[in-house]
Design an enzyme around this catalytic site. Structure first.
Site, PDB file in Angstrom:
ATOM      1  N   SER A  98       0.831  -1.200   0.000  1.00 31.91           N
ATOM      2  CA  SER A  98       0.000   0.000   0.000  1.00 31.91           C
ATOM      3  C   SER A  98       0.871   1.258   0.000  1.00 31.91           C
ATOM      4  CB  SER A  98      -0.966  -0.046   1.187  1.00 31.91           C
ATOM      5  OG  SER A  98      -1.956   0.943   1.075  1.00 31.91           O
ATOM      6  N   ASP A 222      -9.488  -5.351  -5.056  1.00 35.95           N
ATOM      7  CA  ASP A 222      -8.993  -4.283  -4.182  1.00 35.95           C
ATOM      8  C   ASP A 222      -9.862  -3.026  -4.303  1.00 35.95           C
ATOM      9  OD1 ASP A 222      -7.463  -2.376  -2.745  1.00 35.95           O
ATOM     10  OD2 ASP A 222      -5.592  -3.356  -3.323  1.00 35.95           O
ATOM     11  N   HIS A 250      -7.530  -5.600  -0.595  1.00 31.98           N
ATOM     12  CA  HIS A 250      -6.274  -4.899  -0.330  1.00 31.98           C
ATOM     13  C   HIS A 250      -5.316  -5.738   0.508  1.00 31.98           C
ATOM     14  CE1 HIS A 250      -3.917  -1.343  -0.631  1.00 31.98           C
ATOM     15  NE2 HIS A 250      -3.978  -1.014   0.645  1.00 31.98           N
TER      16      HIS A 250
END
Length: 269
Positions: A98, A222, A250
């Site tokens: 991320s 995601d 995610h």
């Protein structure tokens, strides 16, 4: 073994070093707004297989110091450089999830991939996290601003809602509380400042500067960093490999942890 490394005057960053001897080192950079413990299900397995796992709590998160400033990608990448030098690391796999993926990309460009032999981007918030006139992908700046507002006004609720979007597959209520607890270990102000960097930074010029084998691990479902971002990174990083996770959002390192660990080991070798 945990230790603190001074990355800047009056700023110490916490590092967890799971050293199984002379194993290949993997440096883990976590995403927003958690800390290195999010990789628990990699730290449980990879050292047994002979890998040296090094987890970093970015400044402002986890056990690290919480300075008022210093949350740009440049500064966070510089912190990683200091840690690599201090630990004397060589031939590492740099793994970023991320926001950690975005910071890893900036590290590769800013520090010419210093001591990195392979790059693993996991649900990376790149090349740009928020939309702009010439980039109609990702989250809106308004959505990022709502996260900042939630951080300053009701951080527990913001984290609870974030957890619902983080994991595509069913997770228990206990797991959600654990995830929320990781976010609460951060400084609220640090969380907000880091989200501003996510909102505003642009990594498109950095992608052509990556010259090591790169694997892009990304969940097809995601909702935080849509899969199209992975496709754009794949197109922008010469020779990169795109590894889709059909059943993950995610948090692919948990939702499909067995496949993720297997593919990561295959990539590192």
């Amino acid at each position: 073994m945990g230790c603190y490394i001074r990355v800047e005057q009056n700023v110490n960053v916490y590092v967890e070093d799971l050293d199984p001897g002379n194993g290949k080192p993997i440096v883990f950079i976590h995403g927003w707004p958690v800390n290195h413990k999010i990789f628990e299900y990699q730290f449980n397995r990879l050292p047994i297989m002979g890998y040296r796992c090094i987890g970093i709590d970015l400044r402002g998160f986890g056990k690290s110091d919480r300075p008022w400033t210093g949350y740009s990608y440049n500064r966070l990448a510089d912190d990683i450089r200091v840690i690599i030098d201090t630990l004397g690391l060589q031939n590492i796999t740099l793994l970023g999830h991320s926001m950690g993926g975005a910071i890893s990309i900036r590290y590769m460009a800013r520090h010419a991939g210093y001591q990195v032999s392979k790059l693993a981007l996991v649900g990376a918030a790149a090349p740009v996290y928020t939309r702009r006139p010439d980039f109609p992908y990702g989250r809106t700046k308004e959505e990022a601003n709502k996260l900042i507002e939630g951080t300053y006004n009701d951080r527990p609720k913001m984290l609870e809602d974030l957890g619902d979007l983080y994991f595509e597959r069913y997770i228990t209520g206990s797991f959600k509380k654990w995830f929320q607890g990781l976010g609460m270990e951060a400084s609220g102000h640090s969380s907000a400042m880091a989200m501003m960097s996510l909102r505003d930074e642009d990594l498109r010029p950095d992608l052509p500067k990556i010259h090591v084998p790169t694997a892009i691990f990304h969940g097809v479902q995601d909702k935080r960093c849509p899969f199209v971002l992975a496709e754009l990174m794949h197109a922008g990083i010469t020779g990169s490999e795109l590894i889709p996770f059909q059943y993950s959002g995610h948090g692919i390192f948990y939702c499909e942890k067995d496949k993720f660990n297997r593919e990561l080991v295959r990539f590192i070798g």
